[in-house]
Design a protein around this motif. Structure first.
Motif, PDB file in Angstrom:
ATOM      1  N   ASP A 154      -6.458 -19.642   7.631  1.00 17.61           N
ATOM      2  CA  ASP A 154      -6.706 -20.452   6.438  1.00 17.61           C
ATOM      3  C   ASP A 154      -5.563 -20.438   5.432  1.00 17.61           C
ATOM      4  O   ASP A 154      -5.402 -21.392   4.673  1.00 17.61           O
ATOM      5  CB  ASP A 154      -7.967 -19.964   5.711  1.00 17.61           C
ATOM      6  N   SER A 155      -4.809 -19.350   5.381  1.00 13.07           N
ATOM      7  CA  SER A 155      -3.917 -19.156   4.237  1.00 13.07           C
ATOM      8  C   SER A 155      -2.473 -18.855   4.592  1.00 13.07           C
ATOM      9  O   SER A 155      -1.628 -18.843   3.704  1.00 13.07           O
ATOM     10  CB  SER A 155      -4.445 -18.003   3.362  1.00 13.07           C
ATOM     11  N   ARG A 185     -11.314 -17.314   2.552  1.00  5.31           N
ATOM     12  CA  ARG A 185     -10.528 -17.483   1.327  1.00  5.31           C
ATOM     13  C   ARG A 185      -9.376 -18.449   1.602  1.00  5.31           C
ATOM     14  O   ARG A 185      -8.211 -18.065   1.576  1.00  5.31           O
ATOM     15  CB  ARG A 185      -9.998 -16.142   0.827  1.00  5.31           C
ATOM     16  N   GLY A 187      -6.589 -21.273   1.269  1.00  7.32           N
ATOM     17  CA  GLY A 187      -5.727 -21.665   0.163  1.00  7.32           C
ATOM     18  C   GLY A 187      -4.310 -21.187   0.368  1.00  7.32           C
ATOM     19  O   GLY A 187      -4.080 -20.021   0.661  1.00  7.32           O
ATOM     20  N   ARG A 188      -3.402 -22.122   0.247  1.00  5.70           N
ATOM     21  CA  ARG A 188      -1.994 -21.782   0.394  1.00  5.70           C
ATOM     22  C   ARG A 188      -1.237 -21.992  -0.911  1.00  5.70           C
ATOM     23  O   ARG A 188      -0.153 -21.492  -1.072  1.00  5.70           O
ATOM     24  CB  ARG A 188      -1.379 -22.618   1.525  1.00  5.70           C
ATOM     25  N   GLY A 189      -1.809 -22.760  -1.814  1.00  3.66           N
ATOM     26  CA  GLY A 189      -1.250 -22.838  -3.150  1.00  3.66           C
ATOM     27  C   GLY A 189      -0.020 -23.708  -3.286  1.00  3.66           C
ATOM     28  O   GLY A 189       0.421 -24.390  -2.364  1.00  3.66           O
ATOM     29  N   ASP A 318       1.418 -24.971   0.295  1.00  2.00           N
ATOM     30  CA  ASP A 318       0.701 -25.914   1.138  1.00  2.00           C
ATOM     31  C   ASP A 318       1.421 -27.260   1.135  1.00  2.00           C
ATOM     32  O   ASP A 318       1.830 -27.765   0.085  1.00  2.00           O
ATOM     33  CB  ASP A 318      -0.719 -26.081   0.606  1.00  2.00           C
ATOM     34  N   GLN A 321      -0.474 -30.248  -0.950  1.00  2.00           N
ATOM     35  CA  GLN A 321      -0.467 -29.982  -2.389  1.00  2.00           C
ATOM     36  C   GLN A 321       0.944 -30.064  -2.960  1.00  2.00           C
ATOM     37  O   GLN A 321       1.161 -30.610  -4.053  1.00  2.00           O
ATOM     38  CB  GLN A 321      -1.052 -28.593  -2.658  1.00  2.00           C
TER      39      GLN A 321
END
Length: 535
Positions: A154-155, A185, A187-189, A318, A321
């Motif tokens: 996921d991350s 959780r 999310g890579r931001g 990400d 994003q």
């Protein structure tokens, strides 16, 4: 209410179901019986492969088409070593895969007692080809290790994870029910704002910007298209990124950075934005791209920023994003794209003119494939000359539609990966491209395909009665060809023995008819195309 009789193996399967695992590929063995005890009633479908390498490739194909981790169950020792090639392929191509294996009793680990399937250090076999490889020394380790695996998926840069579970841990009743403890959780931001500002400034000032996108950008197709339009930037992809732009987009340069016209065009860029791509020589067919401009890189893996291609601006985050944040910092009005589109058109024309005799044959085959391939179909390809041409000459209509073992480059990938992809998307017709050499690595998986599939899967076997690429390489180096002209079996009889519908077209018109019929048939069609029949 806690079931006191639930074993570690049963609880692990229930936990996987809570992580939305719906399919596992594997071969049951005496060491994995407790995993199989947990499958009935779990909602997870088990697909019986005919070799653990095939199970791993199926999990890989499932992951590439679905975007979800592919999961396989393998036994201690030989199951792990058999699957290692598929794990290595997934590692090289950044594919999320969860491999659950048994391992010998905890008390025997590292002792050298000669137990069944014993390996001195099983974890060490897969450690170099996984994001991590771990042994669950007690049942309480399992929910933590599965959560850690999904944190990778996921991350982080998605790669395989191998978890070994000792026989006693699989068989013993658990002390508490952790089978519902899902920890996600995702999310890579985003990169830091000053990095985004710096990158946007360079793109705004660029006179000839260009984009390269890879498998890490598959979720960012819409924003990439907008960015390409705003910047009037020719858009290249790696093989893993094929299909990110529509075929008819005038800025779509495709996966052509492996041929001279592509190298020429990218050398003219003053700023190159590389998104979610390793920029590896396996995509470019050369030691180094002739980049003369500044390089901006968007990647989730910070280790990529200073390897073969050090970058002027590193954007760690990400893909989607990050690109949206860049777009917000760029002028919204698109630039005039006429010149850039002209450069891309010239590139495509040069590639078509530059085909050698063999590539021209391949191109003629792909024209027939394109004419009959359903809009929503995917293609799974092996390491074969036909696929090498297709990597750059065949344009995919959508992402997750061209599966190829780029990084590790293993033979035998195409058929089982195509089978796995069918389980990820049963409604999508599938086409497998495989050569006669690679086909014999995993031909036994036709048994799985015929047994399990009730929607169209067409296997196009390109038979030149040779290990053609290696033969050609030997000849080019003035090496006497050795071991490259094998005696093949009767492939038609082999396909019939497995229960396939078999066609042997004698020309390209017949090939096109056979493809059309194969995509209408619910089941497996094997089409053997001889080199001489395509000329």
């Amino acid at each position: 209410m806690h079931d006191k009789t639930m074993t570690g193996g049963q609880a692990l399967v229930r936990l996987l179901a809570h992580y939305a695992v719906d399919t596992v590929f594997g071969i049951p063995g005496v060491h994995t019986l407790e995993l199989y005890r947990g499958l009935p009633g779990s909602g997870i479908r088990h697909v019986l492969a005919r070799h653990e390498q095939g199970a791993g490739f199926m999990a890989d194909g499932y992951a590439r088409v679905s975007g979800k981790p592919g999961v396989c169950f393998v036994i201690t020792g030989p199951g792990v070593t058999n699957a290692a090639t598929a794990i290595g392929q997934a590692y090289a191509d950044s594919i999320p895969m969860l491999v659950i294996s048994s391992v010998n009793h905890t008390a025997s680990l590292g002792k050298g007692w000669g137990s069944l399937h014993e390996t001195q250090d099983q974890r060490a076999i897969t450690a170099p080809i996984t994001a991590f490889s771990a042994v669950a020394l007690n049942a309480e380790d399992l929910p933590e290790l599965i959560a850690r695996a999904y944190a990778v998926f996921d991350s982080e840069r998605p790669r395989p994870v191998h978890i070994s579970v000792p026989l006693d841990v699989l068989a013993a009743p658990i002390q508490r029910d952790w089978s519902h403890e899902v920890v996600r959780r995702p999310g890579r931001g985003l990169p830091a704002a000053h990095c985004l500002d710096q990158a946007a400034a360079k793109l705004s000032a660029a006179r000839r910007p260009m984009i390269i996108a890879g498998g890490g950008a598959l979720a960012a197709g819409a924003v990439l298209r907008r960015l390409s339009t705003v910047l009037a930037a020719p858009f290249f992809t790696s093989v893993a990124g094929k299909g990110l732009l529509p075929i008819d987009d005038p800025l779509n340069a495709g996966a052509t950075l492996c041929v001279a016209p592509g190298w020429q065009l990218i050398s003219e860029a003053d700023v190159v934005l590389a998104v979610g791509t390793e920029m590896a020589d396996t995509d470019y067919w050369c030691e180094r791209l002739p980049l003369k401009g500044e390089l901006l890189r968007v990647d989730i893996d910070p280790r990529k920023f200073n390897d073969v291609y050090p970058c002027a601006v590193a954007l760690n985050g990400d893909a989607e994003q990050t690109l949206r944040a860049l777009l917000e910092r760029l002028p919204s009005a698109p630039r005039d794209a006429d010149a850039a589109a002209s450069h891309v058109a010239t590139l495509q024309q040069a590639i078509a003119r530059g085909h050698g005799p063999l590539q021209s044959i391949h191109q003629a085959i792909f024209e027939r494939i394109h004419a009959e391939l359903p809009v929503n179909a995917f293609i799974s390809s092996d390491m074969t000359q036909l696929a090498y041409t297709g990597n750059y000459a065949f344009q995919s209509r959508a992402p997750r539609s061209w599966l190829h073992p780029t990084g590790y480059g293993t033979l035998g990938y195409g058929l089982p990966a195509g089978i796995g992809a069918k389980f990820a998307a049963p409604q999508r017709p599938g086409l497998v491209l495989v050569g006669d050499g690679g086909f014999l690595y995993t031909a036994q998986e036709l048994a799985t395909a015929v047994e399990e599939l009730d929607s169209p899967l067409v296997v196009l076997l390109w038979n030149n009665d040779a290990l053609g690429q290696i033969r050609d390489d030997m000849l080019s180096l003035e090496i006497e060809p050795i071991g490259v002209l094998p005696r093949n079996p009767n492939f038609a009889l082999l396909g019939q023995a497995f229960g396939c519908t078999v066609n042997q077209p004698q020309n390209l018109d017949e090939l096109q008819t056979d493809l059309r019929n194969g995509f209408k048939r619910n089941g497996v069609t094997l089409i053997e195309l001889k080199h001489a029949c395509a000329c």
